[in-house]
Design an enzyme around this catalytic site. Structure first.
Site, PDB file in Angstrom:
ATOM      1  N   CYS A 238     -30.078  51.161  17.442  1.00 48.18           N
ATOM      2  CA  CYS A 238     -29.633  52.538  17.704  1.00 48.18           C
ATOM      3  C   CYS A 238     -30.495  53.471  16.849  1.00 48.18           C
ATOM      4  CB  CYS A 238     -28.160  52.715  17.367  1.00 48.18           C
ATOM      5  SG  CYS A 238     -27.044  51.561  18.196  1.00 48.18           S
ATOM      6  N   ALA A 239     -31.790  53.451  17.095  1.00 54.66           N
ATOM      7  CA  ALA A 239     -32.747  54.080  16.187  1.00 54.66           C
ATOM      8  C   ALA A 239     -32.651  55.593  16.152  1.00 54.66           C
ATOM      9  CB  ALA A 239     -34.167  53.656  16.563  1.00 54.66           C
ATOM     10  N   GLY A 242     -34.947  58.035  14.063  1.00 52.56           N
ATOM     11  CA  GLY A 242     -35.753  57.121  13.264  1.00 52.56           C
ATOM     12  C   GLY A 242     -35.542  57.146  11.768  1.00 52.56           C
ATOM     13  N   GLY A 243     -34.487  57.774  11.288  1.00 54.77           N
ATOM     14  CA  GLY A 243     -34.259  57.830   9.851  1.00 54.77           C
ATOM     15  C   GLY A 243     -34.194  56.463   9.196  1.00 54.77           C
ATOM     16  N   LYS A 244     -33.355  55.587   9.723  1.00 60.23           N
ATOM     17  CA  LYS A 244     -33.241  54.247   9.145  1.00 60.23           C
ATOM     18  C   LYS A 244     -34.426  53.366   9.536  1.00 60.23           C
ATOM     19  CE  LYS A 244     -28.284  54.215   8.391  1.00 60.23           C
ATOM     20  NZ  LYS A 244     -28.020  55.588   8.890  1.00 60.23           N
ATOM     21  N   ASP A 262     -33.235  52.825  21.599  1.00 61.87           N
ATOM     22  CA  ASP A 262     -31.962  53.546  21.656  1.00 61.87           C
ATOM     23  C   ASP A 262     -31.613  53.737  23.123  1.00 61.87           C
ATOM     24  OD1 ASP A 262     -30.376  55.560  19.437  1.00 61.87           O
ATOM     25  OD2 ASP A 262     -30.005  55.933  21.550  1.00 61.87           O
ATOM     26  N   ASP A 308     -26.956  51.157  13.745  1.00 65.19           N
ATOM     27  CA  ASP A 308     -26.469  52.424  13.197  1.00 65.19           C
ATOM     28  C   ASP A 308     -25.563  53.001  14.284  1.00 65.19           C
ATOM     29  OD1 ASP A 308     -26.071  54.660  11.693  1.00 65.19           O
ATOM     30  OD2 ASP A 308     -28.102  55.440  11.856  1.00 65.19           O
ATOM     31  N   CYS A 361     -21.410  56.113   9.983  1.00 66.77           N
ATOM     32  CA  CYS A 361     -21.220  57.247   9.078  1.00 66.77           C
ATOM     33  C   CYS A 361     -19.792  57.757   9.262  1.00 66.77           C
ATOM     34  CB  CYS A 361     -22.257  58.336   9.320  1.00 66.77           C
ATOM     35  SG  CYS A 361     -22.363  58.928  11.017  1.00 66.77           S
TER      36      CYS A 361
END
Length: 432
Positions: A238-239, A242-244, A262, A308, A361
């Site tokens: 679940c990119a 692209g933070g993670k 994603d 994510d 989150c």
């Protein structure tokens, strides 16, 4: 604009948001377009006032015993900005463009009312329907936990170790008063006062060259707990933007195979430029095309699948206070189905001995521990890696983290009150 005129504008906007049921961002944009005379500093200050009212939407109305935009602004100035009555009276003086003077009732409320006996949902500023959910997680401390989720968040940065190190970046960002984060060894934090503008980090040379990225410390820790290693095959399922993915690439030191995809290809749009700027050369972006599975060629070969997961976002309310008042029970039910579905998609990708890192989150147990327990019940070949083992990546800070965060049999829960981060849940599951 004078400070008093900014207050009047904020009251007008709060009333508009309530009356027309429009998102705060939309209302602020339309106000700025209609009031071209307002400078960037004015617009930023007014936006800060509006967002802070949304953070303290319930508690401010309770404090003032009134539910108007004016009452909420006055209550917020006391609760969030700790402004005394005399200072408020000087601003609410009835002069041109200023709000009308404080009434006797308003002064009495400021003098005699408090949140001492307020219900948890009021003191913690969240929709009442969520109270049983927060009680399940936090019990009697839920008002304190959710009140911390209502305060303004700092600006956190992650140093990209493919391009630089924290000491170098600290020196370069000394003018922004950046400091090392408490837990993450690659994190920097810029504290922001209640009415401060966000610094233009995107204009900094280190950002332009890919040495830093904006990322909350909790999100950094979530990626670290996944423990991607050089040489592994890692899938970010679940990119999104692209933070993670970027954090995982740094952990892999450019070695191995990193696949990012994603279901919503629109979310992937920024990832290409971000990876290029960060100097990531071992990433393969799989953009969905029609109904075809972009991962159809991968079966039981991934060392690590990072999820994510789509979630309620309750852990990020500090950054998006408008979201909590727009959240409805039906949306939570949809997210729970989405989470179960993406966990199922991960199963055939993982090789024997491989791992799934499930991240949200959210602070709600429905999306976190309960979701993990249900998954393990369906797939007994997966077991939860003991949380203390996942936190061992923090080395000398692992014990202190264990004392601060909430630990369960399923994983770690970070919260603003306990760890000073956004709210994040992390569970790592290993396949037999």
């Amino acid at each position: 604009m004078t400070p008093a005129a900014r207050l009047s504008a904020a009251i007008e906007l709060i009333d508009t948001i309530e009356r027309d049921r429009v998102p705060a961002a939309k209302a602020l944009k339309e106000w700025g377009t209609a009031h071209r005379f307002a400078g960037s500093g004015d617009r930023a200050a007014i936006a800060g006032l509006v967002w802070d009212v949304l953070r303290r939407y319930a508690s401010s109305a309770y404090l003032m015993d009134a539910d108007t935009g004016r009452a909420r602004l006055i209550g917020m100035l006391r609760l969030e900005r700790d402004m005394d009555t005399a200072t408020m009276a000087a601003l609410f003086d009835g002069s041109r463009f200023a709000p009308t003077p404080l009434t006797e009732a308003e002064e009495a409320a400021l003098s005699h009312r408090s949140l001492k006996d307020a219900p948890a949902a009021v003191a913690g500023d969240y929709p009442e329907w969520l109270d049983p959910h927060f009680a399940k997680v936090f019990g009697d401390t839920r008002a304190a936990e959710t009140a911390a989720m209502a305060s303004r968040a700092p600006l956190d940065l992650r140093v990209n170790t493919l391009k630089s190190n924290r000491d170098k970046v600290l020196k370069a960002l000394a003018h922004l008063h950046a400091k090392p984060t408490h837990w993450s060894a690659t994190g920097l934090r810029i504290e922001l006062s209640a009415d401060a503008r966000n610094p233009g980090v995107q204009a900094e040379e280190d950002f332009i060259k890919g040495a830093i990225e904006v990322q909350d410390e909790g999100s950094q820790l979530a990626a670290q707990f996944a423990a991607a290693k050089p040489g592994e095959q890692v899938i970010d399922l679940c990119a999104g933007a692209g933070g993670k993915t970027l954090a995982l690439a740094a952990l892999m030191q450019g070695k191995g195979r990193l696949i990012a995809t994603d279901r919503d290809k629109r979310q992937l749009a920024p990832i290409h430029e971000r990876l290029s700027r960060a100097g990531v050369h071992n990433a393969d972006i799989r953009t969905p095309k029609g109904e075809a599975d972009p991962l159809s060629d991968i079966r039981s070969s991934a060392d690590l699948v990072v999820i994510d997961a789509p979630c309620s976002g309750t852990g990020t309310w500090r950054r998006n206070p408008d979201a909590k008042w727009r959240m409805r029970p039906g949306a939570l039910e949809i997210r729970l189905r989405d989470q179960a579905e993406v966990l199922e998609r991960a199963v055939p990708l993982v090789k024997p001995g491989g791992r799934i890192a499930y991240i949200t989150c959210s602070v709600l147990s429905d999306e976190n521990g309960e979701q993990v327990r249900a998954f393990v019940g369906r797939h007994p070949e997966f077991t939860v890696v003991p949380p203390e083992q996942t936190a061992s990546v923090l080395w000398d800070k692992a014990e202190a983290f264990a004392d601060a965060a909430l630990q369960s049999a399923e994983g770690w829960l970070m919260t603003p009150r306990r760890t000073g981060t956004d709210g994040f849940f992390v569970s790592v599951l290993r396949k037999a």
